[in-house]
Design a protein around this motif. Structure first.
Motif, short mmCIF file in Angstrom:
data_model
loop_
_atom_site.label_atom_id
_atom_site.label_comp_id
_atom_site.label_asym_id
_atom_site.label_seq_id
_atom_site.Cartn_x
_atom_site.Cartn_y
_atom_site.Cartn_z
N CYS A 310 18.42 -20.47 1.17
CA CYS A 310 17.78 -20.56 -0.28
C CYS A 310 16.21 -20.53 0.08
CB CYS A 310 18.40 -21.61 -1.02
SG CYS A 310 19.97 -21.28 -1.55
N GLY A 311 15.49 -19.65 -0.52
CA GLY A 311 14.06 -19.45 -0.59
C GLY A 311 13.23 -19.26 -1.34
N MET A 312 11.97 -19.01 -1.43
CA MET A 312 11.09 -18.64 -2.32
C MET A 312 11.09 -17.10 -2.77
SD MET A 312 9.09 -20.40 -4.13
CE MET A 312 8.37 -19.71 -5.79
N GLY A 313 11.23 -16.82 -3.87
CA GLY A 313 11.16 -15.40 -4.40
C GLY A 313 9.71 -14.93 -4.62
N PRO A 314 9.66 -13.67 -5.28
CA PRO A 314 8.11 -13.27 -5.62
C PRO A 314 7.43 -14.22 -6.43
CG PRO A 314 9.79 -11.33 -5.71
CD PRO A 314 10.60 -12.71 -5.71
N PRO A 315 6.14 -14.31 -6.07
CA PRO A 315 5.36 -13.62 -5.55
C PRO A 315 5.31 -13.58 -3.83
CG PRO A 315 3.87 -15.24 -6.55
CD PRO A 315 5.18 -15.51 -6.79
N SER A 316 6.01 -14.57 -3.32
CA SER A 316 6.39 -14.46 -1.94
C SER A 316 7.43 -13.68 -1.59
CB SER A 316 6.70 -15.92 -1.50
OG SER A 316 6.91 -15.99 -0.10
N SER A 317 7.09 -13.13 -0.33
CA SER A 317 8.05 -12.00 0.27
C SER A 317 8.98 -12.84 1.16
CB SER A 317 7.14 -11.11 0.99
OG SER A 317 6.89 -11.38 2.02
N GLY A 318 8.75 -14.19 1.51
CA GLY A 318 9.29 -14.88 2.48
C GLY A 318 10.97 -15.10 2.46
N GLY A 319 11.38 -15.54 1.03
CA GLY A 319 12.78 -15.86 0.82
C GLY A 319 13.51 -14.36 0.87
N LEU A 320 13.05 -13.27 0.31
CA LEU A 320 13.47 -12.10 0.12
C LEU A 320 13.59 -11.46 1.72
CD1 LEU A 320 12.09 -10.21 -2.58
CD2 LEU A 320 14.45 -10.91 -2.45
N THR A 321 12.59 -11.66 2.69
CA THR A 321 12.48 -10.89 3.84
C THR A 321 13.40 -11.68 4.75
OG1 THR A 321 10.30 -10.24 3.44
CG2 THR A 321 11.16 -9.75 5.65
N VAL A 322 13.25 -13.25 4.69
CA VAL A 322 14.21 -13.86 5.63
C VAL A 322 15.61 -13.53 5.17
CG1 VAL A 322 15.05 -16.26 6.28
CG2 VAL A 322 12.52 -15.76 6.25
N GLY A 323 15.64 -13.59 4.10
CA GLY A 323 17.32 -13.30 3.45
C GLY A 323 17.83 -12.12 3.81
N GLN A 324 17.06 -10.74 3.85
CA GLN A 324 17.32 -9.73 4.28
C GLN A 324 17.68 -9.55 5.80
OE1 GLN A 324 14.35 -6.91 3.05
NE2 GLN A 324 15.79 -5.94 1.69
N ILE A 325 16.74 -10.13 6.52
CA ILE A 325 17.03 -10.17 7.92
C ILE A 325 18.38 -10.87 8.60
CG2 ILE A 325 16.34 -11.29 10.14
CD1 ILE A 325 13.42 -10.94 9.08
N LEU A 326 18.50 -12.00 8.04
CA LEU A 326 20.02 -12.50 8.14
C LEU A 326 21.15 -12.07 7.71
CD1 LEU A 326 18.85 -16.45 7.51
CD2 LEU A 326 18.96 -15.39 9.76
#
Length: 601
Positions: A310-326
């Motif tokens: 579980c991470g931060m959604g937009p405006p951060s790309s962090g949660g989405l991009t980490v989630g996509q990688i995994l």
């Protein structure tokens, strides 16, 4: 300990830290990138902080039963530990940590910047996030970072000065988080920061080195010059540095709350400094400050190995991009491959490339542009993207996918990246609440403009400098009034059966995403404890080249090269701060590449 010592023993199959340590006895303590772990030079430290520095130097996690805190500087961790020891919540400790970080590590975060916070609530079992990202002034135009011919400015030409300063979010975040989840008296949380600012703190090796390396950029404005170059010379390692202006600002916040920052004399100081940067003035106004709001947003969660990431959604790309990688890696047995297998890093590297392709096209401030958040982390979409990894060699090229969403808008491709900077803290309190917060003023030393004893951010340079791509499509992350720039910050809480089992995050610009994904894989797939996971070598891929730290085994770099990757050896200074929950209790780990520590109780 050298790269041929502990760091590599961990990856070569030692089942335990003791086994890895045994292979590297009597070797000088060095981190995975070869730099010596700093064990002194921080001033007056408690026995717990001294023990934590020793643990990091020896490559072992700090252990505790009730609470744990890890952040980027020993003095800041001490401040938070005092709060937790007295029964305060993770939100209380965060306030104490942040106000000290802004003093002792001013190049990375502070009151003049913004942050993203992920919170697991022990009472409700829910996870939520607070968005305190800076906002663009109302007076900005789409050509803010373009010259008279419509060409993008050079990056540092845009950074230094008032033009790059967005409305800070951190002071309001401190107040909002405390009101929602705090237990301690608000004013008392500023005591350590005020004391250190008034009496002075010891300049750390990292701060002294960075100031000395800044040169003209940090000496362009009188307030900044006077503070960092007393007597005309850079602040020296081991010197005592006082900041009475910062103490005055903290006193105002302690007495009056965040309104003291966003209105009145402090706000006037900020806008005067921004607009008065004569060589590069900015647009931030008193109205921009007065209207700033922190936004509570739902967390972005992706399932990985029976855990929720579980991470931060937009405006951060962090949660989405980490989630996509995994999510793309979920169908591959990384545990069987092992941490030194080129095939494992081929999968991680190309999953990251695919995620960054989606990041560049789709991710931005969802309050201003449609973002297919659910589609980007939909299991079926990630499984489809993951199938692209099923070959033997690196992907010759990658492109954005087509996630499901309800909007017809097509965005242009944007490769804007944040540079390494920022800070992170991970906290788990005695009540079971977990907090992961990444905090920043963007570039090292931000805009180099100072007001009220703190540096102001250059966050607006996280927007794209262009409005359309080469094909003429509009760019989602283009600047607009009131908009929040895209970020890569990835504060993350890993949960199993609704309870936190890992709290993790890192500084490092756009490489944050790779650092956090690595740490999660290292713990969940390769069985590393938290100190091993954060210290393990970094390999990061965003758009094709595989950036690696020095000293990787030849079979790994050669294997990646034979698979078609361009392998580039470079400095990858992560600053991972992590906590894991084990059946035996809590473990805390701090990245040996930076000055942070973990303290538990």
């Amino acid at each position: 300990m050298t790269r041929t010592g502990l760091a590599w023993a961990l990856l070569m199959g030692s089942a335990t830290l003791a086994g890895a340590q045994q292979a590297a006895d009597a070797v000088a303590p060095e981190n995975a990138s070869g730099a010596e772990v700093q064990t002194s030079g921080f001033g007056d430290l408690t026995p717990a902080a001294q023990d934590a520095l020793a643990a990091k130097a020896e490559g072992r996690p700090v252990t505790a039963q009730n609470w744990m805190i890890t952040a980027a500087h020993p003095l800041a961790v001490q401040a938070g530990a005092r709060v937790l020891e007295a029964g305060g919540s993770a939100a209380d400790a965060m306030v104490a940590v942040q106000v000290v970080l802004g003093l002792v590590e001013p190049q990375s975060s502070g009151l003049g910047g913004g942050a993203f916070l992920v919170w697991h609530d022990a009472e409700t079992g829910e996870v939520t996030t607070l968005d305190a990202r800076e906002t663009a002034p109302q007076a900005v135009t789409p050509t803010l970072f373009q010259d008279e011919e419509g060409q993008p400015l050079d990056f540092m030409e845009a950074v230094v000065g008032g033009r790059s300063v967005g409305t800070p979010g951190t002071p309001r975040l401190l107040e909002v988080a405390h009101r929602k989840w705090g237990r301690a008296n608000w004013a008392g949380l500023f005591d350590d920061g005020i004391r250190l600012a008034e009496e002075g703190f010891t300049v750390s090796p990292r701060l002294a080195t960075l100031v000395a390396g800044e040169g003209d950029a940090l000496a362009r404005y009188p307030a900044t010059t006077d503070y960092f170059f007393p007597g005309g010379t850079p602040v020296a390692e081991g010197a005592t540095l006082k900041n009475p202006a910062y103490a005055e600002t903290l006193r105002a916040l302690a007495a009056e709350g965040a309104d003291a920052f966003y209105t009145g004399p402090i706000a006037a100081q900020i806008t005067a400094a921004v607009q008065g940067a004569e060589d590069n003035p900015g647009l931030l106004s008193l109205e921009d400050l007065a209207r700033y709001r922190v936004v509570e947003r739902p967390a972005v969660c992706v399932e990985y190995r029976a855990h929720d990431i579980c991470g931060m959604g937009p405006p951060s790309s962090g949660g989405l991009t980490v989630g996509q990688i995994l999510g793309m890696l979920g169908g591959y047995d990384l545990a069987a491959l092992g941490a030194l297998n080129p095939e494992a890093w081929r999968l991680i590297g190309d999953a990251s490339r695919l995620a960054f392709a989606d990041r560049g096209r789709y991710m931005a401030d969802s309050d201003f542009v449609p973002v297919p958040t659910e589609g980007l982390v939909d299991p079926a979409y990630l499984a489809e993207r993951g199938q692209l990894l099923s070959g033997d060699d690196s992907l010759p090229e990658v492109s954005p996918g087509q996630p499901g969403w309800s909007h017809a808008m097509t965005w242009g491709q944007d490769s804007a990246l944040e540079l390494p900077s920022t800070s992170h803290m991970s906290i788990l309190d005695g009540q079971g609440n977990a907090l992961s917060m990444t905090t920043t003023i963007e570039n090292g030393f931000g805009s180099r403009v100072m007001a009220g004893g703190f540096l102001l951010n250059n966050e607006l340079t996280d927007f794209s400098f262009e409005t359309h791509d080469e094909a003429g499509w509009p760019i989602a992350n283009a600047v607009a009034p009131g908009k929040r720039p895209r970020s890569s910050m990835a504060p993350t809480i890993v949960r199993r059966d609704g309870a936190p089992i890992m709290v993790i995050g890192s500084p490092g610009g756009s490489r944050i995403i790779g650092y956090v994904a690595k740490a999660i894989v290292a713990h969940l797939d390769w069985g590393m404890d938290i100190q091993q996971a954060v210290a393990s070598p970094n390999l990061v891929n965003r758009f094709g080249p595989m950036d690696v730290e020095a000293g990787l085994p030849e079979n790994l770099t050669q294997g990646l090269t034979e698979m078609g990757f361009e392998v580039r050896e470079t400095e990858l200074t992560s600053g991972l701060q992590g906590i894991v929950v084990t059946p035996e209790g809590l473990q805390g780990g701090a990245d040996p590449r930076r000055e942070g520590i973990a303290i538990g109780g």
